[in-house]
Write an enzyme that holds these catalytic residues in place. Structure first.
Site, PDB file in Angstrom:
ATOM      1  N   ARG A 107      -7.026 -52.154  41.662  1.00  0.00           N
ATOM      2  CA  ARG A 107      -6.909 -53.585  41.989  1.00  0.00           C
ATOM      3  C   ARG A 107      -7.801 -53.892  43.159  1.00  0.00           C
ATOM      4  NH1 ARG A 107      -1.094 -56.057  42.890  1.00  0.00           N
ATOM      5  NH2 ARG A 107      -1.211 -54.813  44.766  1.00  0.00           N
ATOM      6  N   THR A 111      -8.849 -59.962  45.601  1.00  0.00           N
ATOM      7  CA  THR A 111      -8.597 -60.856  44.460  1.00  0.00           C
ATOM      8  C   THR A 111      -7.392 -60.406  43.630  1.00  0.00           C
ATOM      9  OG1 THR A 111      -9.965 -59.555  42.970  1.00  0.00           O
ATOM     10  CG2 THR A 111     -11.084 -61.257  44.245  1.00  0.00           C
ATOM     11  N   ASP A 203       3.156 -48.495  48.357  1.00  0.00           N
ATOM     12  CA  ASP A 203       2.018 -48.155  47.507  1.00  0.00           C
ATOM     13  C   ASP A 203       2.313 -46.850  46.769  1.00  0.00           C
ATOM     14  OD1 ASP A 203      -0.534 -46.982  46.634  1.00  0.00           O
ATOM     15  OD2 ASP A 203      -1.403 -48.711  47.639  1.00  0.00           O
ATOM     16  N   ASP A 206      -0.410 -43.994  46.926  1.00  0.00           N
ATOM     17  CA  ASP A 206      -0.451 -43.340  48.246  1.00  0.00           C
ATOM     18  C   ASP A 206       0.763 -42.452  48.460  1.00  0.00           C
ATOM     19  OD1 ASP A 206      -2.891 -44.299  49.037  1.00  0.00           O
ATOM     20  OD2 ASP A 206      -2.075 -46.060  50.071  1.00  0.00           O
TER      21      ASP A 206
HETATM   22  C1  PRP Z   1      -1.337 -50.045  41.681  1.00  0.00           C
HETATM   23  C2  PRP Z   1      -0.333 -49.622  40.632  1.00  0.00           C
HETATM   24  C3  PRP Z   1      -0.786 -50.388  39.416  1.00  0.00           C
HETATM   25  C4  PRP Z   1      -1.276 -51.661  40.020  1.00  0.00           C
HETATM   26  C5  PRP Z   1      -0.211 -52.701  39.822  1.00  0.00           C
HETATM   27  O1  PRP Z   1      -2.512 -49.361  41.544  1.00  0.00           O
HETATM   28  O2  PRP Z   1      -0.294 -48.234  40.413  1.00  0.00           O
HETATM   29  O3  PRP Z   1      -1.822 -49.757  38.705  1.00  0.00           O
HETATM   30  O4  PRP Z   1      -1.479 -51.435  41.417  1.00  0.00           O
HETATM   31  O5  PRP Z   1      -0.658 -53.930  40.264  1.00  0.00           O
HETATM   32  P1  PRP Z   1      -0.932 -55.163  39.287  1.00  0.00           P
HETATM   33  O6  PRP Z   1       0.236 -55.224  38.355  1.00  0.00           O
HETATM   34  O7  PRP Z   1      -0.985 -56.327  40.249  1.00  0.00           O
HETATM   35  O8  PRP Z   1      -2.220 -54.930  38.575  1.00  0.00           O
HETATM   36  P2  PRP Z   1      -3.726 -49.483  42.597  1.00  0.00           P
HETATM   37  O9  PRP Z   1      -4.704 -50.519  42.141  1.00  0.00           O
HETATM   38  O10 PRP Z   1      -3.182 -49.629  43.973  1.00  0.00           O
HETATM   39  O11 PRP Z   1      -4.472 -48.117  42.405  1.00  0.00           O
HETATM   40  P3  PRP Z   1      -3.968 -46.605  42.648  1.00  0.00           P
HETATM   41  O12 PRP Z   1      -3.042 -46.244  41.518  1.00  0.00           O
HETATM   42  O13 PRP Z   1      -5.248 -45.852  42.606  1.00  0.00           O
HETATM   43  O14 PRP Z   1      -3.280 -46.518  43.986  1.00  0.00           O
HETATM   44  N1  URA Z   2       0.905 -51.366  43.575  1.00  0.00           N
HETATM   45  C1  URA Z   2       1.763 -50.584  44.275  1.00  0.00           C
HETATM   46  O1  URA Z   2       1.539 -49.365  44.397  1.00  0.00           O
HETATM   47  N2  URA Z   2       2.820 -51.166  44.847  1.00  0.00           N
HETATM   48  C2  URA Z   2       3.087 -52.455  44.723  1.00  0.00           C
HETATM   49  O2  URA Z   2       4.106 -52.931  45.269  1.00  0.00           O
HETATM   50  C3  URA Z   2       2.191 -53.259  43.992  1.00  0.00           C
HETATM   51  C4  URA Z   2       1.116 -52.679  43.422  1.00  0.00           C
END
Ligand code: PRP
Ligand code: URA
Length: 212
Positions: A107, A111, A203, A206
């Site tokens: 994400r 945005t 997160d 993380d």
């Molecule tokens: C997080 C999560 C989802 C997404 C959800 O990933 O694991 O993939 O955000 O958000 P959305 O429903 O608003 O799209 P992130 O983009 O933080 O990447 P990561 O898994 O690499 O931490």
């Molecule tokens: N992605 C995450 O990991 N946590 C949230 O709360 C939203 C998006």
């Protein structure tokens, strides 16, 4: 909140108990990873109730048992990178023969739009039951795009499994893909101004990988 028929929220006591520990800000990465796997396994068990069976006769030491086995179901588990990877072993523990695909999306922090950086799916994806995993369904952008990519490559029978969902994500996903069955352990209150689920768990990526 009323959900479409395609949304299942698991209220099983074991899932809810584990989810509370998962949310806790003091839960360390090792335990967090283990809990994500355990919760996924429990959700997977429940979500496979509709798998088709066929009759089979099995020779036991005492005679013939008129028994059942799974009727030719080929499964693919497709995590959305990164955090979805934490759920893969929970599915594989129950269905070891499942193939694993990967979809890389992140994400944009400003945005909140998802960006694709990787997509590799198992062969014959059109004939498989596909379980897409991601612990968090926030705005729904990542799940909607991941499923679109899978459909563009032939995927037809898709289930989406997350741990925590926001109402906004459920709405976006069920409107964009009404044919997809959605499973989660809890639907939380809302998203905050930077697209995080509140109260959520922070997160997920993380916390799984210890990157913060
Ligand atoms: C997080 C999560 C989802 C997404 C959800 O990933 O694991 O993939 O955000 O958000 P959305 O429903 O608003 O799209 P992130 O983009 O933080 O990447 P990561 O898994 O690499 O931490
Ligand atoms: N992605 C995450 O990991 N946590 C949230 O709360 C939203 C998006």
């Amino acid at each position: 909140m009323e959900y479409s028929n395609n949304v299942t929220v698991f209220d099983h006591p074991l899932i809810q108990h584990k989810l509370s520990i998962l949310r806790n800000v003091d839960t360390p990465s090792k335990q967090f990873r283990e809990l994500v796997e355990e919760i996924t396994m429990l959700m997977c068990y429940e979500s496979m109730r509709d798998l088709p069976l066929e009759d089979i006769d099995v020779k036991t030491p005492m005679g013939i048992a008129h028994s059942k086995h799974l009727k030719g179901v080929k499964l693919a588990v497709v995590p959305i990178l990164r955090a979805g990877i934490g759920m893969v072993d929970g599915v594989l523990n129950l269905v070891p023969a499942a193939r694993v695909g990967h979809i890389g999306l992140y994400r944009d922090e400003k945005t909140l739009e998802p960006h694709e950086y990787y997509c590799k799916l198992p062969k014959n994806i059109d004939k498989r039951l596909i379980i897409v995993t991601d612990p968090m369904l926030a705005t729904g952008g990542s799940a909607v795009d991941a499923i679109k990519l899978i459909k563009e490559r032939g995927g037809k029978h898709i289930k989406f499994m997350c741990i925590i969902a926001a109402p906004e994500g459920i709405k976006a996903l069920t409107e964009a893909h009404p044919d997809v069955e959605v499973y989660c352990a809890h639907v939380d209150d809302k998203l905050n101004e930077i697209g995080y689920i509140v109260p959520g768990l922070g997160d997920a990526g993380d916390r799984i990988f210890g990157t913060k």
